[in-house]
Design a protein around this motif. Structure first.
Motif, PDB file in Angstrom:
ATOM      1  N   MET A   1       8.711  -6.758  -4.650  1.00  9.72           N
ATOM      2  CA  MET A   1       7.680  -6.074  -3.878  1.00  9.72           C
ATOM      3  C   MET A   1       7.746  -6.432  -2.401  1.00  9.72           C
ATOM      4  SD  MET A   1       5.977  -3.942  -5.529  1.00  9.72           S
ATOM      5  CE  MET A   1       4.352  -3.662  -4.933  1.00  9.72           C
ATOM      6  N   HIS A   2       8.253  -7.623  -2.102  1.00 10.93           N
ATOM      7  CA  HIS A   2       8.319  -8.046  -0.705  1.00 10.93           C
ATOM      8  C   HIS A   2       9.148  -7.052   0.122  1.00 10.93           C
ATOM      9  CE1 HIS A   2       8.343 -10.671   2.756  1.00 10.93           C
ATOM     10  NE2 HIS A   2       9.656 -10.544   2.812  1.00 10.93           N
ATOM     11  N   THR A   3      10.303  -6.657  -0.381  1.00 15.39           N
ATOM     12  CA  THR A   3      11.156  -5.715   0.350  1.00 15.39           C
ATOM     13  C   THR A   3      10.460  -4.374   0.516  1.00 15.39           C
ATOM     14  OG1 THR A   3      13.155  -6.810  -0.441  1.00 15.39           O
ATOM     15  CG2 THR A   3      13.401  -4.557   0.368  1.00 15.39           C
ATOM     16  N   LEU A  52      -2.313   6.393  -4.121  1.00 19.76           N
ATOM     17  CA  LEU A  52      -1.272   5.957  -5.060  1.00 19.76           C
ATOM     18  C   LEU A  52      -1.463   4.511  -5.503  1.00 19.76           C
ATOM     19  CD1 LEU A  52       1.933   7.502  -3.438  1.00 19.76           C
ATOM     20  CD2 LEU A  52       0.734   8.306  -5.485  1.00 19.76           C
ATOM     21  N   ALA A  53      -1.798   3.643  -4.583  1.00 21.55           N
ATOM     22  CA  ALA A  53      -1.909   2.224  -4.917  1.00 21.55           C
ATOM     23  C   ALA A  53      -3.279   1.877  -5.484  1.00 21.55           C
ATOM     24  CB  ALA A  53      -1.619   1.361  -3.689  1.00 21.55           C
ATOM     25  N   TYR A  54      -4.322   2.282  -4.809  1.00 27.34           N
ATOM     26  CA  TYR A  54      -5.666   1.828  -5.167  1.00 27.34           C
ATOM     27  C   TYR A  54      -6.385   2.737  -6.160  1.00 27.34           C
ATOM     28  CZ  TYR A  54      -5.318  -2.014  -1.947  1.00 27.34           C
ATOM     29  OH  TYR A  54      -4.926  -3.180  -1.344  1.00 27.34           O
ATOM     30  N   LYS A  55      -6.485   4.010  -5.853  1.00 22.73           N
ATOM     31  CA  LYS A  55      -7.240   4.893  -6.755  1.00 22.73           C
ATOM     32  C   LYS A  55      -6.619   4.912  -8.140  1.00 22.73           C
ATOM     33  CE  LYS A  55      -9.520   9.226  -7.316  1.00 22.73           C
ATOM     34  NZ  LYS A  55     -10.093  10.377  -6.677  1.00 22.73           N
ATOM     35  N   LEU A  56      -5.285   5.014  -8.214  1.00 24.72           N
ATOM     36  CA  LEU A  56      -4.631   5.059  -9.520  1.00 24.72           C
ATOM     37  C   LEU A  56      -4.661   3.712 -10.229  1.00 24.72           C
ATOM     38  CD1 LEU A  56      -1.653   7.451  -8.730  1.00 24.72           C
ATOM     39  CD2 LEU A  56      -3.705   7.952 -10.088  1.00 24.72           C
ATOM     40  N   SER A  57      -5.032   2.655  -9.509  1.00 23.35           N
ATOM     41  CA  SER A  57      -5.214   1.335 -10.120  1.00 23.35           C
ATOM     42  C   SER A  57      -6.678   1.059 -10.438  1.00 23.35           C
ATOM     43  CB  SER A  57      -4.688   0.241  -9.180  1.00 23.35           C
ATOM     44  OG  SER A  57      -3.295   0.343  -9.024  1.00 23.35           O
ATOM     45  N   GLY A  58      -7.542   2.013 -10.116  1.00 20.48           N
ATOM     46  CA  GLY A  58      -8.971   1.851 -10.378  1.00 20.48           C
ATOM     47  C   GLY A  58      -9.651   0.892  -9.415  1.00 20.48           C
ATOM     48  N   LEU A  59      -9.066   0.727  -8.227  1.00 22.82           N
ATOM     49  CA  LEU A  59      -9.605  -0.192  -7.222  1.00 22.82           C
ATOM     50  C   LEU A  59     -10.194   0.580  -6.049  1.00 22.82           C
ATOM     51  CD1 LEU A  59      -6.642  -2.740  -7.207  1.00 22.82           C
ATOM     52  CD2 LEU A  59      -8.862  -3.014  -8.356  1.00 22.82           C
ATOM     53  N   ALA A  60     -11.087  -0.059  -5.314  1.00 17.57           N
ATOM     54  CA  ALA A  60     -11.709   0.564  -4.142  1.00 17.57           C
ATOM     55  C   ALA A  60     -10.681   0.759  -3.029  1.00 17.57           C
ATOM     56  CB  ALA A  60     -12.861  -0.302  -3.636  1.00 17.57           C
ATOM     57  N   MET A  61     -10.751   1.923  -2.399  1.00 15.00           N
ATOM     58  CA  MET A  61      -9.843   2.232  -1.296  1.00 15.00           C
ATOM     59  C   MET A  61     -10.458   1.803   0.027  1.00 15.00           C
ATOM     60  SD  MET A  61      -8.348   5.995  -2.355  1.00 15.00           S
ATOM     61  CE  MET A  61      -9.944   6.801  -2.313  1.00 15.00           C
ATOM     62  N   GLU A 102      -2.192  -8.738   0.267  1.00 16.47           N
ATOM     63  CA  GLU A 102      -3.143  -9.732  -0.244  1.00 16.47           C
ATOM     64  C   GLU A 102      -3.529  -9.427  -1.691  1.00 16.47           C
ATOM     65  OE1 GLU A 102      -6.503  -9.605   2.399  1.00 16.47           O
ATOM     66  OE2 GLU A 102      -5.331 -10.357   4.098  1.00 16.47           O
ATOM     67  N   ASP A 103      -3.804  -8.169  -1.981  1.00 17.60           N
ATOM     68  CA  ASP A 103      -4.226  -7.785  -3.320  1.00 17.60           C
ATOM     69  C   ASP A 103      -3.090  -7.934  -4.330  1.00 17.60           C
ATOM     70  OD1 ASP A 103      -6.732  -7.336  -2.293  1.00 17.60           O
ATOM     71  OD2 ASP A 103      -6.517  -5.151  -2.224  1.00 17.60           O
ATOM     72  N   LEU A 104      -1.869  -7.669  -3.906  1.00 15.54           N
ATOM     73  CA  LEU A 104      -0.713  -7.911  -4.775  1.00 15.54           C
ATOM     74  C   LEU A 104      -0.564  -9.403  -5.049  1.00 15.54           C
ATOM     75  CD1 LEU A 104       1.764  -5.401  -3.162  1.00 15.54           C
ATOM     76  CD2 LEU A 104       1.129  -5.411  -5.588  1.00 15.54           C
ATOM     77  N   PHE A 122       8.596  12.875 -10.651  1.00 15.66           N
ATOM     78  CA  PHE A 122       8.833  11.512 -11.110  1.00 15.66           C
ATOM     79  C   PHE A 122       7.500  10.899 -11.502  1.00 15.66           C
ATOM     80  CE2 PHE A 122       9.239   6.946 -10.187  1.00 15.66           C
ATOM     81  CZ  PHE A 122      10.363   6.640 -10.937  1.00 15.66           C
ATOM     82  N   THR A 123       7.476  10.152 -12.606  1.00 16.53           N
ATOM     83  CA  THR A 123       6.221   9.559 -13.055  1.00 16.53           C
ATOM     84  C   THR A 123       6.113   8.112 -12.588  1.00 16.53           C
ATOM     85  OG1 THR A 123       6.149  11.007 -14.987  1.00 16.53           O
ATOM     86  CG2 THR A 123       4.796   9.013 -15.062  1.00 16.53           C
ATOM     87  N   LEU A 124       5.045   7.828 -11.862  1.00 17.29           N
ATOM     88  CA  LEU A 124       4.741   6.467 -11.431  1.00 17.29           C
ATOM     89  C   LEU A 124       4.014   5.782 -12.574  1.00 17.29           C
ATOM     90  CD1 LEU A 124       3.355   7.324  -7.879  1.00 17.29           C
ATOM     91  CD2 LEU A 124       5.728   6.867  -8.546  1.00 17.29           C
ATOM     92  N   LYS A 125       4.523   4.629 -12.992  1.00 14.83           N
ATOM     93  CA  LYS A 125       3.957   3.946 -14.151  1.00 14.83           C
ATOM     94  C   LYS A 125       3.237   2.651 -13.801  1.00 14.83           C
ATOM     95  CE  LYS A 125       7.274   5.999 -17.189  1.00 14.83           C
ATOM     96  NZ  LYS A 125       8.198   5.904 -18.259  1.00 14.83           N
ATOM     97  N   ASN A 126       3.445   2.157 -12.576  1.00 15.43           N
ATOM     98  CA  ASN A 126       2.827   0.889 -12.182  1.00 15.43           C
ATOM     99  C   ASN A 126       2.804   0.785 -10.661  1.00 15.43           C
ATOM    100  OD1 ASN A 126       5.489  -0.029 -11.377  1.00 15.43           O
ATOM    101  ND2 ASN A 126       5.881  -0.415 -13.540  1.00 15.43           N
ATOM    102  N   ILE A 127       2.240  -0.298 -10.159  1.00 14.04           N
ATOM    103  CA  ILE A 127       2.096  -0.463  -8.711  1.00 14.04           C
ATOM    104  C   ILE A 127       3.458  -0.551  -8.021  1.00 14.04           C
ATOM    105  CG2 ILE A 127       1.819  -2.974  -8.824  1.00 14.04           C
ATOM    106  CD1 ILE A 127       0.112  -0.508  -6.341  1.00 14.04           C
ATOM    107  N   GLU A 128       4.444  -1.132  -8.683  1.00 18.30           N
ATOM    108  CA  GLU A 128       5.780  -1.217  -8.081  1.00 18.30           C
ATOM    109  C   GLU A 128       6.352   0.176  -7.853  1.00 18.30           C
ATOM    110  OE1 GLU A 128       4.870  -3.048 -10.794  1.00 18.30           O
ATOM    111  OE2 GLU A 128       4.839  -5.065  -9.928  1.00 18.30           O
ATOM    112  N   ASP A 129       6.229   1.035  -8.858  1.00 23.06           N
ATOM    113  CA  ASP A 129       6.682   2.426  -8.705  1.00 23.06           C
ATOM    114  C   ASP A 129       5.933   3.104  -7.568  1.00 23.06           C
ATOM    115  OD1 ASP A 129       8.254   2.024 -10.976  1.00 23.06           O
ATOM    116  OD2 ASP A 129       7.040   3.328 -12.274  1.00 23.06           O
ATOM    117  N   ALA A 130       4.626   2.873  -7.506  1.00 26.85           N
ATOM    118  CA  ALA A 130       3.801   3.510  -6.480  1.00 26.85           C
ATOM    119  C   ALA A 130       4.240   3.091  -5.083  1.00 26.85           C
ATOM    120  CB  ALA A 130       2.331   3.166  -6.699  1.00 26.85           C
ATOM    121  N   MET A 131       4.483   1.807  -4.888  1.00 32.24           N
ATOM    122  CA  MET A 131       4.873   1.325  -3.556  1.00 32.24           C
ATOM    123  C   MET A 131       6.253   1.838  -3.162  1.00 32.24           C
ATOM    124  SD  MET A 131       2.171  -0.164  -2.548  1.00 32.24           S
ATOM    125  CE  MET A 131       2.658  -1.042  -1.083  1.00 32.24           C
ATOM    126  N   GLN A 132       7.173   1.899  -4.122  1.00 33.71           N
ATOM    127  CA  GLN A 132       8.500   2.420  -3.812  1.00 33.71           C
ATOM    128  C   GLN A 132       8.444   3.912  -3.502  1.00 33.71           C
ATOM    129  OE1 GLN A 132      11.280   1.210  -6.826  1.00 33.71           O
ATOM    130  NE2 GLN A 132      10.962  -0.952  -6.396  1.00 33.71           N
TER     131      GLN A 132
END
Length: 152
Positions: A1-3, A52-61, A102-104, A122-132
């Motif tokens: 995720m760092h890259t 992509l990162a927050y709403k699909l993770s159920g977190l506040a944007m 920070e949240d990651l 393409f189907t995003l399945k997790n936060i890593e997919d979303a960030m990429q």
């Protein structure tokens, strides 16, 4: 995720330069043959990353519902953006990514609602997919901005 986050930061630095190197009028100009302008594209990538990162993770944007409505996929500029809004968008370029890091680091992205993106089917399945995917998406919009700036 760092890259992936380093790539996002590099993308955001380019977007910041577009804001800093164009007047308010240029940022708001929609050239003939285009559906949007430079500042809409920048607001759009911020909103998309949050969705992509927050709403699909159920977190506040970090963006408001009003900003989502204004810059989400399928929207278009509805008049000019003020200098104050440009500054708010400029601020969000990096605060959203710092918060994501920070949240990651704190393990907040535990759940992810799978989402198939229309851009690449393409189907995003997790936060890593979303960030990429987000980096791919921002690259598309940087290309659009590079075209827009030729005509403003």
């Amino acid at each position: 995720m760092h890259t992936s986050l380093q790539v996002t930061i590099a993308s955001r630095e380019l977007l910041q330069k577009f804001i800093e190197n164009h007047t308010l009028e240029q940022l708001n100009t929609i050239p003939d043959g285009f559906k949007n302008n430079i500042i809409w594209n920048i607001g759009h990538v911020i909103v998309t990353q949050q969705l992509l990162a927050y709403k699909l993770s159920g977190l506040a944007m970090m963006v408001t519902d009003e900003m989502v409505a204004k810059y989400q996929k399928g929207s278009a500029p509805q008049g000019s953006v003020s200098q104050e809004e440009v500054e708010a968008i400029k601020n969000l370029l990096f605060t959203t990514i710092t918060k994501a890091q920070e949240d990651l680091d704190n393990g907040l992205f535990q759940n992810y609602m799978e989402y198939t993106v229309s851009t690449a089917n393409f189907t995003l399945k997790n936060i890593e997919d979303a960030m990429q995917f987000n980096n791919f998406h921002e690259g598309i919009h940087i290309g659009i901005i590079m075209q827009l700036r030729k005509f403003v």
